[in-house]
Write a protein that holds these residues in place. Sequence first.
Motif, PDB file in Angstrom:
ATOM      1  N   LEU A 145      81.376  72.538 -29.635  1.00  0.00           N
ATOM      2  CA  LEU A 145      82.151  72.141 -28.463  1.00  0.00           C
ATOM      3  C   LEU A 145      81.432  72.506 -27.169  1.00  0.00           C
ATOM      4  CD1 LEU A 145      85.763  72.985 -29.667  1.00  0.00           C
ATOM      5  CD2 LEU A 145      84.718  70.728 -29.409  1.00  0.00           C
ATOM      6  N   GLU A 146      80.756  73.637 -27.147  1.00  0.00           N
ATOM      7  CA  GLU A 146      80.018  74.006 -25.945  1.00  0.00           C
ATOM      8  C   GLU A 146      78.915  73.004 -25.658  1.00  0.00           C
ATOM      9  OE1 GLU A 146      77.926  77.875 -23.859  1.00  0.00           O
ATOM     10  OE2 GLU A 146      78.024  77.802 -26.039  1.00  0.00           O
ATOM     11  N   ARG A 147      78.195  72.606 -26.681  1.00  0.00           N
ATOM     12  CA  ARG A 147      77.106  71.659 -26.478  1.00  0.00           C
ATOM     13  C   ARG A 147      77.627  70.285 -26.053  1.00  0.00           C
ATOM     14  NH1 ARG A 147      72.674  71.919 -31.172  1.00  0.00           N
ATOM     15  NH2 ARG A 147      71.713  70.438 -29.708  1.00  0.00           N
ATOM     16  N   LEU A 148      78.709  69.838 -26.660  1.00  0.00           N
ATOM     17  CA  LEU A 148      79.276  68.548 -26.264  1.00  0.00           C
ATOM     18  C   LEU A 148      79.833  68.613 -24.842  1.00  0.00           C
ATOM     19  CD1 LEU A 148      81.098  67.468 -29.553  1.00  0.00           C
ATOM     20  CD2 LEU A 148      78.912  66.635 -28.678  1.00  0.00           C
ATOM     21  N   HIS A 149      80.521  69.704 -24.527  1.00  0.00           N
ATOM     22  CA  HIS A 149      81.060  69.869 -23.177  1.00  0.00           C
ATOM     23  C   HIS A 149      79.937  69.898 -22.142  1.00  0.00           C
ATOM     24  CE1 HIS A 149      83.452  71.456 -19.845  1.00  0.00           C
ATOM     25  NE2 HIS A 149      82.512  72.361 -19.681  1.00  0.00           N
ATOM     26  N   ASN A 150      78.898  70.679 -22.408  1.00  0.00           N
ATOM     27  CA  ASN A 150      77.785  70.765 -21.457  1.00  0.00           C
ATOM     28  C   ASN A 150      77.106  69.416 -21.288  1.00  0.00           C
ATOM     29  OD1 ASN A 150      78.291  73.465 -21.093  1.00  0.00           O
ATOM     30  ND2 ASN A 150      76.632  74.172 -22.420  1.00  0.00           N
ATOM     31  N   GLN A 151      76.999  68.668 -22.367  1.00  0.00           N
ATOM     32  CA  GLN A 151      76.383  67.353 -22.295  1.00  0.00           C
ATOM     33  C   GLN A 151      77.189  66.425 -21.398  1.00  0.00           C
ATOM     34  OE1 GLN A 151      73.503  67.205 -23.619  1.00  0.00           O
ATOM     35  NE2 GLN A 151      72.957  65.047 -23.458  1.00  0.00           N
ATOM     36  N   MET A 152      78.498  66.502 -21.509  1.00  0.00           N
ATOM     37  CA  MET A 152      79.352  65.678 -20.655  1.00  0.00           C
ATOM     38  C   MET A 152      79.216  66.089 -19.189  1.00  0.00           C
ATOM     39  SD  MET A 152      82.727  65.408 -23.116  1.00  0.00           S
ATOM     40  CE  MET A 152      83.773  64.665 -21.875  1.00  0.00           C
TER      41      MET A 152
END
Length: 320
Positions: A97-104
């Motif tokens: 979730l951190e990686r997906l959130h940061n990507q967004m």
Amino acid sequence: MISIIVPVYQVEPYLNRCVRSLLEQTYTDLEIILVDDGSPDGCPALCDAWAGKDARVRVIHKPNGGLSDARNAGLTAASGEEIAFVDSDDWVDPDMLERLHNQMEETGADLAACGVTWEYPGGHSEVPHPLEDRLYTGRKAIMRAYIQTCMVRTTVWNKLYRRAVVDKLFFPAGKTNEDEFFTYRVLDRTERVSVLSAPMYHYRQRQDSIMGVYSLRRLDSLEAMEGRLSFLEEKYPELLPQERRNQLAACLYHYRQLINQPEVDPEGEGRRRVRQYVRRIGLKLTDLRGCSAGKSARLLAIRASVSATAGLYQSLHKKL
């Protein structure tokens, strides 16, 4: 905050691993909504126990209404600015979730997706559909990635959504293959989609799951396919050739399943529905441009007679 919606039904052996993987996320501003869909096993008590251990866990107990209804209940209750779905027999990597959130945040994407690891009994795993790190910009490019290259997959659970793109969109109650009804409508609301190749979602393969057992309910996908075909006819006609080809291949899959398991379709109603839908697809000769001779011949054979083509496939398979 990220709201994670987890429908729960008869997954007692798997639920703890799922919830633990969510509570161990490196991104901690979470709301984990466990939707007990009238589960008759020990899941309701497990859900309540997790809520007692961590204030980020919320539990909804409701009568059984199916997966779509449970997800819809979670969507209605969610208060996060971002939404994720996780199936209760699966689990995720700690940093997903951190990686997906940061990507967004870094790309301004409306949706971020990651790769998926399929987990089999006995510890074997594989990544059957590898993705590529890429940012898709513009709705036509996004729909092309979905229909033509499959770099954006149909499944909802390997994705993180900005709330705006799923707002007031719901899953069809009582249907299987519910993601097929949902994803193309979400993608039509997005302007940027970021895909990470890392397979951070772990999809458990179970023979006793809804998707593990073939039944006539699986033909709900024909209804989803028709909706998607009508949608493309209206909004993205340039993608119709590939979509028609994809749908014919899906019809062949369903027909083969039905003749391979005659007890599933004793009256032939399922096979009739597939034959009828093949006619609805309406493959045109111009749809075959760019296809190899072998693929073109296969698609034309399905169009002419999906029953004969499926029977031929079954005969060849038996000989092998």
